[in-house]
Design a protein around this motif. Structure first.
Motif, PDB file in Angstrom:
ATOM      1  N   ASP A 135       0.812  -1.224   0.000  1.00 34.80           N
ATOM      2  CA  ASP A 135       0.000   0.000   0.000  1.00 34.80           C
ATOM      3  C   ASP A 135       0.843   1.271   0.000  1.00 34.80           C
ATOM      4  N   SER A 140      -0.090  -4.637   3.205  1.00 33.75           N
ATOM      5  CA  SER A 140      -1.405  -4.908   3.775  1.00 33.75           C
ATOM      6  C   SER A 140      -1.566  -6.416   3.910  1.00 33.75           C
ATOM      7  N   LYS A 149      -9.762  -3.467  -2.819  1.00 33.94           N
ATOM      8  CA  LYS A 149      -9.527  -2.833  -1.521  1.00 33.94           C
ATOM      9  C   LYS A 149      -8.470  -3.596  -0.726  1.00 33.94           C
ATOM     10  N   ASP A 152      -6.145  -1.764   5.984  1.00 43.40           N
ATOM     11  CA  ASP A 152      -5.248  -0.707   6.452  1.00 43.40           C
ATOM     12  C   ASP A 152      -4.147  -1.232   7.368  1.00 43.40           C
ATOM     13  N   ASP A 204      -1.607   0.325  11.779  1.00 43.17           N
ATOM     14  CA  ASP A 204      -2.713   0.813  10.962  1.00 43.17           C
ATOM     15  C   ASP A 204      -2.228   2.033  10.184  1.00 43.17           C
ATOM     16  N   SER A 205      -2.077   1.879   8.881  1.00 48.94           N
ATOM     17  CA  SER A 205      -1.516   2.957   8.065  1.00 48.94           C
ATOM     18  C   SER A 205      -2.484   4.122   7.873  1.00 48.94           C
ATOM     19  N   LYS A 206      -3.748   3.900   8.190  1.00 50.57           N
ATOM     20  CA  LYS A 206      -4.738   4.973   8.042  1.00 50.57           C
ATOM     21  C   LYS A 206      -4.735   5.891   9.250  1.00 50.57           C
ATOM     22  N   LYS A 208      -2.449   5.540  11.730  1.00 56.96           N
ATOM     23  CA  LYS A 208      -1.040   5.667  12.100  1.00 56.96           C
ATOM     24  C   LYS A 208      -0.762   5.311  13.557  1.00 56.96           C
TER      25      LYS A 208
END
Length: 387
Positions: A135, A140, A149, A152, A204-206, A208
């Motif tokens: 991602d 992911s 999709k 995250d 969680d990359s969304k 952070k």
């Protein structure tokens, strides 16, 4: 023989059970026991350049292995990579199902292709991995082709497996490009999944943030030792957590996870056999396995009694068995140099293989009643032949 009672497990299920537990990072903490001596860590670091398994008791000429490989290639592979399950779904469930792509599957297949010397196929799988689960921040753990999709969150154990495959490819193919890829993605991994010399299950990359614990089977000591920028302190901390999670010689498996903020082990009332076997494998890869674990595991394999789940005292609470358990046991046997043990484990694993030429699952490991087939069981079995 019916194949209707399989333990179909995927490492990502660990993540899904704890998705609601993502919190801000706690202060650094370690188990209360004294940390392991620097000599143990120094020994691991000294041997880090040898990335392939210590022995190679398996053979590519094994008919069971060839049938399995054909099944995976013909029935478990899509244009996007290795699928999670033979039967497709709408791919909207909380757990990965159907023809979704897992970083877990990618890592296992990449390791197999590197160790078996299939450079062209390795490159193809690596390209697919970058297209599906990368991602831009991390790998992911899950990608849905139908929904286009990615999740995250990552799974650090799967990221480490992918990184290991790049090192193995560089060694096998004598190609520095794989080393460059390793450095690139390893540096990225250390920025998200490692904080203050502590490894976390996921990031969680969304939003952070990381979770606040490490599942012991995620502590891949060998690959940690390969990470750039000298990870001696990280390795020392994680080795301490792993070794202090030992349940004891009476039942020589390992606790489930360590919570950094609580400075305590948790979720260990029931012991998942796959998780403990991976913990033992990671220790055996660096020569720090407990002999009691090897003796106990060898006895269970010889008797064909390696159950899916136990209570914390070692009493089986789920008598079903998994081919993946015997596959990991075979890897452990190879790492400790016991060929007889290895062959016994492989033979036990192969008794679960579908050998009905009229079945669509022929050559694979799955449930012939429901046609449920999970990638983890099949890829672990395939990888076991490279040990």
């Amino acid at each position: 023989m019916k194949k209707s009672h399989y333990f179909l497990i995927s490492g990502v299920l660990i993540i899904l059970l704890v998705m609601g537990l993502i919190v801000l990072l706690p202060a650094k903490s370690t188990p209360s026991s004294q940390k392991k001596s620097s000599s143990e860590v120094a020994s691991i670091m000294k041997e880090q350049e040898e990335v392939k398994p210590k022995n190679h008791f398996g053979t590519n000429n094994n008919q069971h292995k060839q049938a399995l490989l054909q099944f995976i290639q013909n029935k478990m592979t899509s244009e996007h990579g290795i699928v999670t399950n033979y039967i497709d779904t709408n791919q909207t469930e909380e757990t990965a199902t159907g023809h979704e792509i897992l970083s877990e599957s990618a890592g296992l297949m990449l390791r197999y292709l590197a160790l078996s010397g299939q450079k062209k196929d390795f490159n193809h799988e690596w390209d697919l991995t970058l297209k599906t689960v990368d991602d831009g921040t991390q790998f992911s753990y899950r990608y849905s082709p139908k929904l286009a999709k990615r999740s995250d969150v990552n799974a650090s154990v799967d990221d480490l497996r992918i990184l290991r495959s790049l090192k193995e490819a560089a060694s096998k193919f004598h190609d520095t490009d794989y080393e460059k890829d390793f450095e690139k993605y390893a540096n990225r991994f250390t920025k998200t999944s490692i904080k203050k010399n502590e490894l976390y299950d996921f990031y969680d990359s969304k939003i952070k943030v990381n979770n606040d614990f490490i599942t012991l089977c995620y502590i891949d000591l060998k690959t940690i030792s390969l990470l750039p920028d000298n990870q001696t302190k990280l390795l020392e901390n994680q080795l301490t957590i792993l070794e202090n999670g030992y349940l004891g010689d009476g039942f020589p498996f390992y606790k489930t996870r360590f919570n950094y903020s609580k400075e305590a082990y948790q979720d260990s009332d029931e012991i998942n056999v796959i998780e403990s076997l991976l913990a033992i494998l990671h220790l055996s890869e660096v020569g720090l396995q407990k002999q009691a674990s090897i003796d106990y595991l060898k006895e269970q394999v010889n008797d064909g009694t390696l159950s899916n789940r136990y209570d914390s005292q070692g009493k089986p609470i789920d008598l079903n068995q998994s081919p993946a358990s015997y596959g990991i046991a075979a890897m452990i046997a190879s790492e400790v140099g016991d060929e007889e043990f290895y062959l016994t484990a492989i033979n036990k694993m192969e008794t679960y293989q579908v050998t009905d030429g009229a079945s669509p699952l022929n050559g694979g490991y799955g449930d012939t009643v429901t046609n449920q087939v999970y990638s983890f069981n099949n890829l672990i079995a395939l990888l076991a032949y490279q040990y």
